[in-house]
Enzyme design. Structure first.
Site, PDB file in Angstrom:
ATOM      1  N   ASN A  86       0.800  -1.217   0.000  1.00  0.00           N
ATOM      2  CA  ASN A  86       0.000   0.000   0.000  1.00  0.00           C
ATOM      3  C   ASN A  86       0.836   1.272   0.000  1.00  0.00           C
ATOM      4  O   ASN A  86       0.389   2.296  -0.534  1.00  0.00           O
ATOM      5  CB  ASN A  86      -0.912   0.007   1.232  1.00  0.00           C
ATOM      6  CG  ASN A  86      -1.461   1.379   1.521  1.00  0.00           C
ATOM      7  OD1 ASN A  86      -2.347   1.878   0.834  1.00  0.00           O
ATOM      8  ND2 ASN A  86      -0.905   2.042   2.537  1.00  0.00           N
ATOM      9  N   SER A 138      -3.894   2.556  -8.910  1.00  0.00           N
ATOM     10  CA  SER A 138      -4.624   3.812  -9.045  1.00  0.00           C
ATOM     11  C   SER A 138      -5.230   3.903 -10.433  1.00  0.00           C
ATOM     12  O   SER A 138      -4.794   3.215 -11.369  1.00  0.00           O
ATOM     13  CB  SER A 138      -3.658   4.980  -8.834  1.00  0.00           C
ATOM     14  OG  SER A 138      -4.234   6.219  -9.179  1.00  0.00           O
ATOM     15  N   TYR A 151       4.629   9.594 -10.599  1.00  0.00           N
ATOM     16  CA  TYR A 151       3.575   8.852  -9.899  1.00  0.00           C
ATOM     17  C   TYR A 151       2.788   7.983 -10.876  1.00  0.00           C
ATOM     18  O   TYR A 151       2.557   6.796 -10.612  1.00  0.00           O
ATOM     19  CB  TYR A 151       2.646   9.833  -9.193  1.00  0.00           C
ATOM     20  CG  TYR A 151       1.530   9.169  -8.405  1.00  0.00           C
ATOM     21  CD1 TYR A 151       1.778   8.650  -7.145  1.00  0.00           C
ATOM     22  CD2 TYR A 151       0.245   9.069  -8.929  1.00  0.00           C
ATOM     23  CE1 TYR A 151       0.768   8.035  -6.411  1.00  0.00           C
ATOM     24  CE2 TYR A 151      -0.774   8.461  -8.204  1.00  0.00           C
ATOM     25  CZ  TYR A 151      -0.509   7.947  -6.952  1.00  0.00           C
ATOM     26  OH  TYR A 151      -1.516   7.332  -6.239  1.00  0.00           O
ATOM     27  N   ALA A 153       3.710   6.892 -13.807  1.00  0.00           N
ATOM     28  CA  ALA A 153       4.586   5.830 -14.317  1.00  0.00           C
ATOM     29  C   ALA A 153       4.748   4.725 -13.276  1.00  0.00           C
ATOM     30  O   ALA A 153       4.747   3.527 -13.609  1.00  0.00           O
ATOM     31  CB  ALA A 153       5.940   6.412 -14.695  1.00  0.00           C
ATOM     32  N   SER A 154       4.869   5.120 -12.012  1.00  0.00           N
ATOM     33  CA  SER A 154       5.045   4.111 -10.963  1.00  0.00           C
ATOM     34  C   SER A 154       3.792   3.265 -10.795  1.00  0.00           C
ATOM     35  O   SER A 154       3.878   2.046 -10.577  1.00  0.00           O
ATOM     36  CB  SER A 154       5.412   4.790  -9.638  1.00  0.00           C
ATOM     37  OG  SER A 154       4.309   5.488  -9.070  1.00  0.00           O
ATOM     38  N   LYS A 155       2.628   3.870 -10.885  1.00  0.00           N
ATOM     39  CA  LYS A 155       1.390   3.114 -10.715  1.00  0.00           C
ATOM     40  C   LYS A 155       1.118   2.233 -11.931  1.00  0.00           C
ATOM     41  O   LYS A 155       0.535   1.139 -11.797  1.00  0.00           O
ATOM     42  CB  LYS A 155       0.217   4.069 -10.459  1.00  0.00           C
ATOM     43  CG  LYS A 155       0.283   4.745  -9.096  1.00  0.00           C
ATOM     44  CD  LYS A 155       0.259   3.741  -7.941  1.00  0.00           C
ATOM     45  CE  LYS A 155       0.218   4.406  -6.591  1.00  0.00           C
ATOM     46  NZ  LYS A 155       0.136   3.449  -5.466  1.00  0.00           N
TER      47      LYS A 155
END
Length: 252
Positions: A86, A138, A151, A153-155
């Protein structure tokens, strides 16, 4: 499926457990009979200690943190059944203004931390031929927004990690899925909101969703619990959208 008592007697690791979605997940798991290793970089997690919650202060992206979390679960409870990845952070900058350190910190927490914890959790789950991993992704896994390139790209990477690991793990009886959350009333934006009130910023943005509001952390926790439970026994590699219809709107 009647009679399944969700996660009673299960042992879980929850990252980012000290606040927001992670705290809501931890509290719901405990309420439904699970025991939890609650991991967070924030020492406030120590206040969550109870007979069912073992706190761990750690940077999830740091070398050895994942191994320590899994070892703690095995030492205290002799097994590991669930992992909830998380923990996440966000930086609000245009790409041209973003430093390499900014980029790498987002990726390290949002993706590498999840990878490391998943790798170690699967190692512990393989001998028992059962387990579940739930990643908190997300609607930004699929849609782009200015100033949060790292963010999004990471999700997106987290969604692909979910799918790929799901294929690798299901043969060992381990299910891997994710929840694609929308705007949730947490403090994640406190450091990027102009007035420092990230909750208000999320509440305001949530009004643009078809449902007309942002989610409470407890609403996302319910989806996570479902994916972690045997009620989701046929779900493998899914990214379940819990975003108030935001992805439907953006995709239309």
């Amino acid at each position: 499926m009647q009679g399944i008592n969700e996660v009673e007697g299960k042992v879980a690791i929850v990252t980012g457990a000290a606040s927001g979605i992670g705290r809501a997940i931890t509290e719901l798991l405990v309420a439904r009979g699970a025991r939890v290793i609650a991991e967070d970089i924030d020492p406030a997690v120590l206040a969550m200690e109870s007979p069912s919650v073992v706190p761990l202060v750690a940077d999830i992206a740091a070398e050895g943190s994942a191994e320590k979390a899994v070892a703690l679960a095995m030492d205290r409870f002799s097994r590991l059944d669930l992992l909830v990845n998380n923990a996440g952070i966000i930086i609000n900058k245009l790409v041209v203004d973003m430093s390499r350190d900014d980029w790498e910190r987002i990726m390290n927490v949002n993706v590498t931390g999840a990878f490391l914890h998943s790798r170690e959790a699967v190692k512990a789950m393989i001998p028992q031929r059962s387990g579940a991993i739930v990643n908190v992704a997300s609607y930004a896994s699929y849609f782009a927004f200015p100033t949060i390139a790292a963010y999004t790209a990471s999700k997106a990477a987290l969604a692909q990690l979910t799918r790929t690991l799901a294929l690798e793990a299901i043969g060992h009886g381990i299910r891997v899925n994710a929840v694609g959350s929308g705007d949730v009333l947490t403090n994640i934006l406190n450091t990027v909101a102009p007035d420092g009130n990230g909750v208000a910023a999320l509440a305001a943005h949530g009004k643009s969703a078809p449902i007309g509001r942002a989610a409470d952390p407890e609403e996302i926790a319910e989806v996570v619990l479902f994916l972690a439970s045997e009620r989701a026994s046929f779900m493998v590699g899914s990214v379940v959208m819990a975003d108030g219809g935001m992805s439907v709107k953006v995709g239309s």
